[in-house]
Write an enzyme that holds these catalytic residues in place. Structure first.
Site, PDB file in Angstrom:
ATOM      1  N   SER A 144     -25.627   0.554  22.660  1.00 34.45           N
ATOM      2  CA  SER A 144     -24.344   1.249  22.656  1.00 34.45           C
ATOM      3  C   SER A 144     -23.631   0.946  21.326  1.00 34.45           C
ATOM      4  CB  SER A 144     -23.518   0.842  23.865  1.00 34.45           C
ATOM      5  OG  SER A 144     -22.451   1.731  24.068  1.00 34.45           O
ATOM      6  N   ASP A 187     -28.410  10.290  28.818  1.00 29.17           N
ATOM      7  CA  ASP A 187     -27.274   9.558  28.253  1.00 29.17           C
ATOM      8  C   ASP A 187     -26.284  10.580  27.702  1.00 29.17           C
ATOM      9  OD1 ASP A 187     -25.453   7.989  26.977  1.00 29.17           O
ATOM     10  OD2 ASP A 187     -26.893   6.891  25.749  1.00 29.17           O
ATOM     11  N   HIS A 228     -27.125   6.117  30.160  1.00 28.03           N
ATOM     12  CA  HIS A 228     -26.718   5.150  29.144  1.00 28.03           C
ATOM     13  C   HIS A 228     -27.062   3.716  29.535  1.00 28.03           C
ATOM     14  CE1 HIS A 228     -24.560   4.093  25.526  1.00 28.03           C
ATOM     15  NE2 HIS A 228     -23.723   3.304  26.176  1.00 28.03           N
TER      16      HIS A 228
END
Length: 704
Positions: free
Chosen positions: A554, A635, A667
Site C-alpha cells: 500500500s 484492488d 487490497h
C-alpha cells in the site's frame, strides 16, 4: 495449540490455530471464543466454538462446524450462535455448555444472511436481539442467493462512489434489525416479529462498510445507538459519520421511532465505538474533527444524558481545539460501577489499556496506563458484570504470540495470564528475546522508533542480511502485535534481522509526527528511512547491510517505488512492492477520494503540482534494483494498473523483475472467492511470506 514447531515457518504460521478474543459469562467463570485452523494435508479450514474455564485455563469443545459463528452468552451456562445454510439462510441456535450439542435447539431461521449479533437482558425478563443484514431499497431483508437475477450485467451510475474496496456498489445497504427473545418452557423463542428494520426509511446505513461490525452500534434497556454516514454528503469525498439514537422500550415495536442524531458541534469526522453505560443513560464514543481526514485524532466523547442528544462533552478538551491527550482512543469499556472508562490507545508501537474517569470534568490529568501482558491489547471485557472490583478479561497479541488471555486487576495493576495459544511463543520456537527496539534521530528535531525482530537462534557475533519493512497507511504503524498478513518473525526465521521503522506519518507517537506526512509523501518519511538505514549501518554490527531487501505494501509499496528512483534504492539487493502506488497522478482512480484530497492538500485539478512533486513515475529513469511486484485485480483502492505499469518499465529496462498477480483478491487478500468449505485461513498478504524465503525457487530473486 496442537502444533509444536522448532522453527517458525510460513507453514507453521498458516496452520496455527487462531483464536478470537475471549468473552466471559456474567459470573466470570467461563469464556467463549472461536478457533480456526487450516490443514496443509487436507487443504481445508476448520472452525470451532470453544469454552475456556477461567480458573483452570483449560478449554472445552462446544461446536465443531464451519458454518457456525458468533457465539454469545445468553445466560451463565447457555450460549447462542449462528449457523448459515445453503440457501442464504441463517439459523439462530441455543445450546448449553454442560452438554454441548445434545441440547442445541433452533430459536428461529432468517431467510437472509445476518451477522454482528448483540443481545441484552431487559428489565421485563426478555432479551433484546440486534443484528445486521443486507437490506433492499424498500427496507426488506436481502438474500442474493434467492433473489431474481438480472438479464444484463451492466451497471449504470450517475454519481460518485461507484465501487468500494472490492465491489461495484449496488442498491442494497447494511441495516440494523432487532427483535426480542423470551424464555418459555425452558427454551428461548421470539417475543415478537422475526426481525424489525431499525433504520427503515431513514436513508442511513449501519454498520458502515466495508469494515463496520459490532463496534458500530450498541444496545441497552433504553434503545439502540449506532453510527452511519451522513446521507447528505458524498461518501467518496467526505468521511463524516454521525451517532444516532433509536429509543426502544421492549424491542418488539413494529414501527420504530426515526433515528435521532447526537450533536457534536465542531466535530464532523468519523464517529466510532459507541458504548452504553450500565445504567443505559449515558453513551461514550469517539469523534474526529475533520470530515476529510480519515486518520484524524479520535476525541473521547460522552453523551451524559440519553434523553438530551444536544449536549455532548469532550474529554481533555483545550481552547485551541487540539486536545490535551495526544493519543488516539479506540475501544471503550465502562467499569462495573460506571465511574471509569477503560480505553485502548496506541503508544510507541503497542496498543495499551488506559483508565479514564468517566466524567470529563474529572479527567484533568493524563490517563493512567493499566498493566497488561506483553504486546498489544485487542479486546477488553469486564470479568464479572456485577463485580464492583472491575477485574478485566483482556485479550492480547504480540510479535511472538498470536493469542493471550489474562485477568487484569486495575486496582492493583497486576496481570495474571490464564491462557496463551502458543505458550508465549514457545510453541512457535519464539521468545521475547527475539524482539528489540531502536530509536534514532529523524529528518528533523524528532526521534523515530523502530521494532527489531531477530532469528530465534541469533548470535550477535554473526552477521545477518537485513529485511527492511515499510508499513502502509501511511497513517499506520508497525506494532508489537501478531500479524497473519506481514509477520516479521517469519522473515526473521529465514535468517534475516528484521527492522520495521515507524517514520513520519506513523500513529502512536503523537499527532505532530503523524500529521507531518501531509504534503510530504516522499519527503520527511523517505528521509527518516534513510536515517534508519544509516543508524543500522553504524550501530548494528550484526546486520550485513550489503545484503539487504526492502518490502512494503500500500503506502509501503509507494515508498518502495519512490526508493527505487532515489539513492536509498541502490542500498538494497532487491525491492518488493505489494499493491503499491506507481503514480500519485493516478490517485483519482481510487474510490475514497477524501484520502488524496487530504494528503496531497487538494484536488488534482486544484493542486496538480502537489501530486507531481511526490510521483514515483517521475523518477523511473533512475530505476535499477531488481524488484518483485505483487498486485491484486480486485484492488479498487489501488487498481491493477499500479502494478502493471512499474513491471512494464522494469522489464523494458532489462531490470530483473517478476509480477505476481491475483485475479480474485482485493487490497488485503481476503480469499473471499473461495468456497467456505475449502477456504483456507490465510493471512491477507500470505503469498509474500513464501516468495521471500531466501533461496526460494518461487521468487525469481536470488538470496541477498
Amino acid at each position: 495449540m496442537t502444533l509444536t514447531a522448532t522453527k517458525f515457518t510460513p507453514e507453521v504460521l498458516l496452520s496455527a490455530p487462531r483464536r478470537s478474543p475471549a468473552v466471559p459469562n456474567a459470573k466470570g467463570t467461563k469464556a467463549l471464543f472461536t478457533a480456526t485452523t487450516y490443514s496443509f494435508e487436507t487443504h481445508r479450514k476448520t472452525s470451532q466454538i470453544r469454552m475456556l474455564d477461567i480458573q483452570s485455563g483449560q478449554s472445552t469443545l462446544l461446536v465443531d462446524d464451519l458454518s457456525a459463528s458468533e457465539p454469545t452468552w445468553i445466560g451463565d451456562d447457555e450460549f447462542l450462535y449462528l449457523k448459515t445454510g445453503d440457501k442464504g439462510n441463517t439459523t439462530v441456535l441455543v445450546d448449553k455448555t454442560a452438554r454441548p450439542g445434545s441440547q442445541a435447539y433452533e430459536v428461529t431461521t432468517i431467510k437472509a444472511r445476518i451477522s454482528n449479533i448483540k443481545i441484552k437482558e431487559l428489565p421485563n425478563g426478555t432479551v433484546a436481539f440486534v443484528c445486521s443484514a443486507s437490506t433492499t431499497p424498500d427496507g426488506q431483508l436481502s438474500n442474493p442467493v434467492t433473489a431474481k437475477k438480472p438479464y444484463s450485467s451492466a451497471k449504470v451510475y450517475t454519481s460518485l462512489f461507484v465501487r468500494h474496496w472490492d465491489e461495484w456498489l449496488g442498491e442494497d445497504k447494511n441495516s440494523l434489525w432487532y427483535t426480542a427473545l423470551e424464555k418459555k418452557n425452558g427454551r428461548f423463542t421470539l417475543a415478537g416479529r422475526s426481525l424489525v428494520n431499525a433504520l427503515a426509511g431513514s436513508k442511513l446505513e449501519s454498520p458502515v462498510p466495508p469494515f463496520g461490525g459490532t463496534g458500530d452500534f450498541d444496545i441497552s434497556s433504553t434503545g439502540l445507538v449506532f453510527v452511519a454516514k451522513d446521507p447528505e454528503l458524498n461518501p467518496a469525498i467526505y468521511t463524516k459519520t454521525d451517532l444516532y439514537y433509536v429509543p426502544l422500550k421492549n424491542f418488539i415495536e413494529e414501527q420504530p421511532p426515526s433515528p435521532k442524531i447526537v450533536e457534536t458541534p465542531g466535530l464532523e469526522g468519523y464517529t466510532n465505538s459507541p458504548v452504553f453505560s450500565h445504567c443505559g443513560c449515558k453513551v461514550a464514543f469517539t469523534r474526529m474533527k475533520s470530515k476529510q481526514y480519515e486518520s484524524d485524532k479520535p476525541r473521547l466523547m460522552l453523551l451524559p444524558d440519553i434523553s438530551d442528544l444536544s449536549k455532548t462533552e469532550e474529554f481533555f478538551a483545550t481552547d485551541d481545539g487540539e486536545g490535551a491527550w495526544d493519543y488516539r482512543p479506540e475501544g471503550i469499556l465502562w467499569s462495573a460501577d460506571d465511574k471509569s472508562l477503560y480505553v485502548t490507545a496506541e503508544k510507541n508501537a503497542r496498543v495499551r489499556l488506559w483508565e479514564v474517569p468517566s466524567n470529563p470534568a474529572d479527567a484533568k490529568d493524563t490517563p493512567t496506563i493499566v498493566k497488561t501482558a506483553d504486546g498489544s491489547v485487542n479486546d477488553v471485557r469486564l470479568l464479572a458484570e456485577a463485580d464492583s472490583s472491575s477485574k478485566l478479561l483482556v485479550s492480547t497479541t504480540s510479535l511472538v504470540d498470536n493469542s493471550c488471555y489474562s485477568i487484569v486487576d486495575p486496582s492493583s495493576n497486576t496481570t495474571d495470564i490464564i491462557s496463551s495459544n502458543s505458550k508465549q511463543g514457545k510453541t512457535f520456537g519464539l521468545s521475547r528475546s527475539c524482539i528489540g527496539d531502536i530509536t534514532f534521530k529523524g529528518a528533523g528535531d524528532y526521534d523515530v522508533h523502530a521494532l527489531v525482530v531477530r532469528p530465534s537462534n541469533f548470535d550477535e557475533k554473526k552477521k545477518y542480511p537485513l529485511c527492511f519493512l515499510i508499513h502502509g497507511g501511511p497513517q499506520g504503524a508497525w506494532q508489537d502485535g501478531w500479524s497473519n498478513r506481514w509477520n516479521p518473525a517469519v522473515f526473521a526465521e529465514q535468517g534475516y534481522v528484521v527492522v520495521s521503522p515507524n517514520p513520519t506519518g506513523s500513529t502512536g507517537y503523537g499527532m505532530a509526527l503523524q500529521n507531518g506526512i501531509k504534503g510530504q509523501w516522499g519527503g520527511r518519511p523517505y528521509e527518516d528511512l534513510v536515517k534508519a538505514f544509516e543508524h543500522i549501518e553504524k550501530n548494528m554490527p550484526y546486520v550485513d547491510t550489503d545484503k539487504a531487501v526492502a518490502l512494503g505494501a500500500s503506502y509501503g509499496g509507494y515508498m518502495i517505488n519512490w526508493i527505487q528512483g532515489h539513492p536509498l534504492g541502490r542500498k538494497f539487493k532487491a525491492l518488493v512492492c505489494h499493491d503499491g502506488v506507481f503514480s500519485t497522478l493516478n490517485q483519482w482512480g481510487s474510490e475514497e477520494l477524501f484520502f488524496p484530497i487530504h494528503d496531497f492538500e487538494g484536488t488534482i485539478y486544484d493542486n496538480r503540482a502537489g501530486y507531481e512533486k511526490w510521483d514515483p513515475a517521475q523518477h523511473v529513469n533512475e530505476w535499477a534494483t531488481p524488484q518483485l511486484i505483487i498486485h491484486s485485480e480486485l484492488d479498487y483502492r489501488l487498481p491493477i494498473t499500479e502494478g502493471l505499469a512499474p513491471f512494464n518499465i522494469l522489464q523494458s529496462k532489462g531490470i530483473p523483475s517478476k509480477l505476481v498477480m491475483f485475479p480474485d483478491e482485493n487490497h488485503e487478500m481476503t480469499f473471499k472467492k473461495l468456497s467456505s468449505e475449502h477456504q483456507p485461513v490465510l493471512p491477507r498478504h500470505h503469498h509474500l511470506l513464501f516468495l521471500l524465503t531466501p533461496g526460494s525457487s518461487h521468487s525469481g530473486l536470488k538470496e541477498p
